[in-house]
Design an enzyme around this catalytic site. Structure first.
Site, mmCIF file in Angstrom:
data_model
loop_
_atom_site.group_PDB
_atom_site.id
_atom_site.type_symbol
_atom_site.label_atom_id
_atom_site.label_comp_id
_atom_site.label_asym_id
_atom_site.label_seq_id
_atom_site.Cartn_x
_atom_site.Cartn_y
_atom_site.Cartn_z
ATOM 1 N N HIS A 39 42.825 37.368 50.338
ATOM 2 C CA HIS A 39 43.195 38.673 51.172
ATOM 3 C C HIS A 39 43.922 38.803 52.175
ATOM 4 C CE1 HIS A 39 40.393 41.157 48.241
ATOM 5 N NE2 HIS A 39 40.443 40.225 48.271
ATOM 6 N N ASP A 41 47.402 37.021 51.381
ATOM 7 C CA ASP A 41 48.450 37.291 51.067
ATOM 8 C C ASP A 41 49.314 38.820 51.062
ATOM 9 O OD1 ASP A 41 47.100 38.567 48.988
ATOM 10 O OD2 ASP A 41 48.064 36.926 47.588
ATOM 11 N N GLY A 126 38.347 36.201 33.859
ATOM 12 C CA GLY A 126 37.302 37.270 34.975
ATOM 13 C C GLY A 126 36.849 36.166 35.700
ATOM 14 N N SER A 131 43.520 34.061 35.274
ATOM 15 C CA SER A 131 44.111 33.541 33.916
ATOM 16 C C SER A 131 45.409 34.567 33.922
ATOM 17 C CB SER A 131 43.280 33.875 32.371
ATOM 18 O OG SER A 131 42.123 35.716 33.597
ATOM 19 N N SER A 132 45.645 35.486 34.940
ATOM 20 C CA SER A 132 46.351 36.478 34.487
ATOM 21 C C SER A 132 47.585 36.341 34.652
ATOM 22 C CB SER A 132 46.170 38.148 34.884
ATOM 23 O OG SER A 132 45.181 38.390 35.349
ATOM 24 N N GLU A 164 52.496 42.810 37.209
ATOM 25 C CA GLU A 164 50.644 42.533 38.244
ATOM 26 C C GLU A 164 51.193 44.664 37.956
ATOM 27 O OE1 GLU A 164 48.982 40.380 36.540
ATOM 28 O OE2 GLU A 164 46.956 41.449 37.470
ATOM 29 N N ASP A 176 48.684 34.254 43.099
ATOM 30 C CA ASP A 176 48.376 33.446 42.618
ATOM 31 C C ASP A 176 49.604 32.968 40.709
ATOM 32 O OD1 ASP A 176 46.246 34.353 43.281
ATOM 33 O OD2 ASP A 176 45.810 36.447 41.389
HETATM 34 C C1 GLA Z 1 43.424 38.131 43.758
HETATM 35 C C2 GLA Z 1 44.811 38.944 43.741
HETATM 36 C C3 GLA Z 1 45.842 37.890 44.642
HETATM 37 C C4 GLA Z 1 44.951 37.705 46.057
HETATM 38 C C5 GLA Z 1 43.182 37.261 45.859
HETATM 39 C C6 GLA Z 1 42.377 37.824 47.144
HETATM 40 O O1 GLA Z 1 43.343 37.073 42.919
HETATM 41 O O2 GLA Z 1 45.668 38.300 43.264
HETATM 42 O O3 GLA Z 1 46.796 37.473 45.178
HETATM 43 O O4 GLA Z 1 44.928 39.429 47.234
HETATM 44 O O5 GLA Z 1 42.914 38.419 44.972
HETATM 45 O O6 GLA Z 1 43.164 36.521 48.293
#
Ligand code: GLA
Length: 391
Positions: A39, A41, A126, A131-132, A164, A176
């Site tokens: 959390h 990024d 999930g 995966s997204s 997204e 991600d």
């Molecule tokens: C998800 C979001 C990422 C990041 C994480 C938490 O994976 O897609 O951008 O914020 O949660 O670190």
């Protein structure tokens, strides 16, 4: 990697059966883990992800029909995407990943003709393994390679993130997509999300390996609470900024400043800000630990991250807390374990002595099942390259 080869031929074969000729291109895009930096990024901080040996494979050719035809092998379903009407859909919602990517490329001035595409793979849905992001990055990579578009990797990463945000509805950060695109075999990446510079770190875990334990919990809360956390952080910045007008994000504050200004923040917003500023500092320090080969110090920081995500950031759940607590009972064998990704379910990531792994899996299988009446999944993880063309 037996599984990967299997998927590849299965997908190409399905493509040929459905569309009558073999695909012009086959592309793979991996899921990701994150060692530490959760959390952070979307707060312009640091993350420390790596691409993994779980991936989605795409077989694709240009189409002569008016619409893009998609076939999702894992759910055995097909859908069409009309390139002239690129809007989010609620049914089937999974096409939004693809529609969003086509829209993003078109917005950058590329006319994208319709394609035929079969995709599928072994990234559990999930489980918090992105995966997204792999869907978006893989589809974007396949389209740009197929049509020879001159698009930089960072463009694909940003197009995927925007897909997204605008088509899937999750205001995610950049981690991600970045990991799925830029991953490098046997390396983790320390990414500075403020200026998007990054360094590859060889992931030498000595006599340890990476084990993911999947709670198989998928809370519907995940995306709404995720967006709420983001707003809470923004609110924190608005208040803290009064003391530092030049600041733009939580990255511009340290954890002492947040503690000092605690009284000015709503209590829950204070705890969110305390976690994020601490986590940004912890991630940089953890990267130094890894460089020195100090797995004990690194693992301790992962444990601290779990506590913060659970108590301050409130994105854990009973199953994740249980797994982290069980791992903490074996500090000599498991230097670090924590929940990973957005939260409210998904996996824990464990750095575990290789010789202890089987015993721990047996222990968790029993204790978790006893507690929650359902068994967890285990994934042994290796670190792989980011998205690439296979053939
Ligand atoms: C998800 C979001 C990422 C990041 C994480 C938490 O994976 O897609 O951008 O914020 O949660 O670190």
């Amino acid at each position: 990697m037996f599984e990967e080869l299997d998927y590849q031929s299965l997908i190409s074969r399905t493509f040929t059966e459905l569309y009558g000729s073999s695909p012009a291109i086959v592309v793979r895009a991996p899921g990701r883990i994150n060692l530490i930096g959760e959390h952070t990024d979307y707060n312009n901080g640091f993350v420390f992800p790596a691409a993994i040996n779980r991936e989605i494979i795409f077989a694709m050719s240009p189409s002569t029909r008016p619409d893009t035809s998609l076939f999702a092998l894992n759910i055995n379903k097909g859908a069409l995407v009309n390139h002239k009407k690129l809007v989010p859909k609620s049914n089937p919602a999974w096409t939004n990943f693809f529609t969003g990517v086509v829209a993003g490329l078109q917005r950058r001035g590329f006319e994208i003709p319709p394609v035929n595409c079969v995709f599928g793979g072994d990234i559990p849905n999930g489980a918090g393994l992105s995966s997204s992001a792999a869907l978006e990055v893989g589809f974007g990579t396949a389209l740009t390679q197929l049509f020879g578009l001159s698009v930089e990797p960072w463009d694909i990463i940003q197009i995927a993130q925007k897909a997204e945000h605008e088509f899937v509805g999750v205001k995610c950060g950049i981690m991600d997509m970045f990991a799925s695109k830029m991953g490098k075999k046997d390396h983790a990446m320390l990414l500075d999300c403020r200026d998007l510079t990054f360094d590859y770190y060889p992931l030498q875990l000595q006599d340890h390996s990476l084990l993911l334990i999947d709670t198989r919990v998928k809370h519907s809360l995940a995306s709404s609470e995720y967006n709420t956390r983001r707003l809470e952080c923004e609110l924190g910045v608005t208040v803290l900024k009064k003391h530092k007008p030049e600041a733009n994000s939580l990255r511009d504050f340290n954890s002492f400043e947040v503690e000092e200004l605690a009284d000015e923040l709503p209590e829950n917003v204070f705890r969110r800000c305390r976690f994020v500023t601490g986590e940004i500092e912890r991630t940089q320090a953890a990267a130094r630990d890894l460089k020195k080969g100090d797995l004990l110090a690194f693992g301790k920081k992962m444990n601290d991250t779990h506590r913060g995500l659970s108590a301050d950031y409130e994105v854990s759940c009973r199953e994740l807390d249980f797994l982290a607590a069980e791992a903490a009972r074996f500090p000599d064998e498991i230097p670090g374990a924590r929940m990973m990704g957005g939260g409210f379910g998904g996996c824990t990531i464990n750095i575990i002595k290789k010789e202890f792994e089987e015993e721990f899996k047996r222990h968790i299988e029993l204790s978790f099942t006893k507690q929650f009446h359902t068994a967890p999944n285990f994934y042994d993880i290796s670190i792989q390259d980011g998205a690439s063309v296979i053939s």
